[in-house]
Design a protein around this motif. Structure first.
Motif: not given
Length: 389
Positions: A81-105
């Motif tokens: 319903n909002d960005i934070q909820e979508a972020v949480s649902r992506i993290q639930e699918q992943m075995s690793r922590y999301i890290y934005f330090g190398h985001r290019e675009i």
């Protein structure tokens, strides 16, 4: 020094050392998902869809050398319903922590951009891990998820390819900090590069960045086509190697009658004035050119012929600039040229009165265009390279 004082100092030193120990909250590289590119879309039912392009260990060149063809990236997405909820649902699918330090675009889906960017502006001004030197692009005729999922044959990681194209001096690019600054500044409308998928559904599928997305406030207003994009770059002060071709003479059986040039030095000056409580502007374009191709009967070593060509270039570019201005000013109603900033500088007291209603003033504001073209170099051959018939 007595033993009590020594003991006290040792205790203080131990306390200081215990308070300065680091790495208590560290995360190993093996625990991180390196986000190379991210995008946001708005679905037909009003949900936010976030997509991340994540580099896999096999995407690192040294790892690829030791094996055959392997997958270099993975694209993971989720809706909310909002960005934070979508972020949480992506993290639930992943075995690793999301890290934005190398985001290019960061990609803004066309549908999301037309709806408005309130959520984006709020989240990324609060989010401490936002990488403000990432490039911002708006999708054209595709979703952000589709762009992130599109391959690019010349790079292992497609997001890095987009970043390299954007960092080229031949490309129009906007970084996140500049985008947010324009988004929050009164009177200034943001503009980003526009990216699309080419040869979709074939083995030649790739991406192209050949347009610009124009915003009005925080909503997408429209797109600038390729032939206007180079003029926009000239206007905003990024004229590196701009090229122009004109039809100098009618085409005949021997010659096409065209002359092509590249800019070597350019300048744009904006002068504003206030008449009867209404703003006006005069924009002067000056550029020195070098000839790269002469497929006409004109001899540019002749002062007379050179003046003819300079006049033709000035007139044709004047027409093209006015056409672009009409498109942006009358149809999109967006001040992406920074005219409001010039009024703010030259007429600060007047600007205070109209800044909140600038979007109403700008579409009807008279803007006069002047173009002055001078050919500085005609090439090593000086005259024409071909023999006269």
């Amino acid at each position: 020094m007595n033993k009590v004082a020594i003991a006290c100092r040792c205790v203080v030193l131990l306390i200081i050392l215990s308070m300065t120990t680091g790495c208590w909250d560290r995360r190993e590289m093996d625990d991180l998902a390196l986000i190379m590119g991210s995008g946001i879309d708005l679905t037909d039912n009003g949900l936010i869809e976030l997509s991340y392009q994540i580099a896999l260990p096999t995407g690192i060149p040294s790892a690829v050398k030791s094996g055959g063809p392997q997958k270099k990236v993975v694209v993971i997405s989720a809706k909310g319903n909002d960005i934070q909820e979508a972020v949480s649902r992506i993290q639930e699918q992943m075995s690793r922590y999301i890290y934005f330090g190398h985001r290019e675009i960061f990609l803004i889906g066309e549908n999301c951009a037309r709806h408005g960017l309130n959520q984006i502006e709020d989240l990324f001004t609060r989010f401490p891990e936002t990488r403000y030197n990432s490039y911002v692009l708006t999708t054209y005729g595709a979703t952000a998820k589709e762009i992130l999922s599109s391959p690019y044959p010349m790079e292992l990681i497609p997001a890095l390819a987009i970043s390299k194209i954007q960092s080229s001096r031949l490309s129009f690019s906007v970084k996140f900090d500049k985008f947010l600054e324009d988004l929050s500044s009164p009177g200034t409308s943001p503009v980003t590069a526009a990216i699309r998928v080419v040869h979709k559904g074939t083995d030649k599928e790739s991406i192209a960045i050949d347009r610009a997305a124009v915003y009005l406030g925080n909503k997408l207003s429209g797109f600038i086509p390729p032939d206007e994009l180079e003029l926009l770059r000239w206007w905003i002060g990024d004229p590196y190697r701009l090229g122009f071709t004109i039809q100098a003479e009618p085409e005949d059986k021997d010659y096409k009658g065209t002359i092509s040039v590249k800019s070597s030095k350019s300048s744009v000056k904006v002068k504003t004035l206030i008449k009867n409580e209404h703003p006006e502007a005069k924009v002067s374009f000056r550029t020195l050119l070098r000839v790269v191709s002469n497929n006409s009967r004109l001899d540019l070593n002749s002062a007379r012929d050179r003046k003819i060509v300079e006049k033709q270039f000035s007139e044709q570019l004047h027409t093209r600039i006015e056409s672009m201005l009409t498109h942006v000013q009358k149809e999109m109603k967006s001040d992406i040229f920074g005219i409001s900033e010039e009024i703010h500088i030259e007429h600060p007291y007047y600007w205070k009165k109209i800044q909140d209603s600038w979007n109403d003033f700008f579409p009807g504001m008279p803007v006069t265009i002047e173009v002055d073209i001078q050919i500085e170099q005609i090439g090593k051959t000086q005259g024409r390279a071909y023999l006269k018939k």
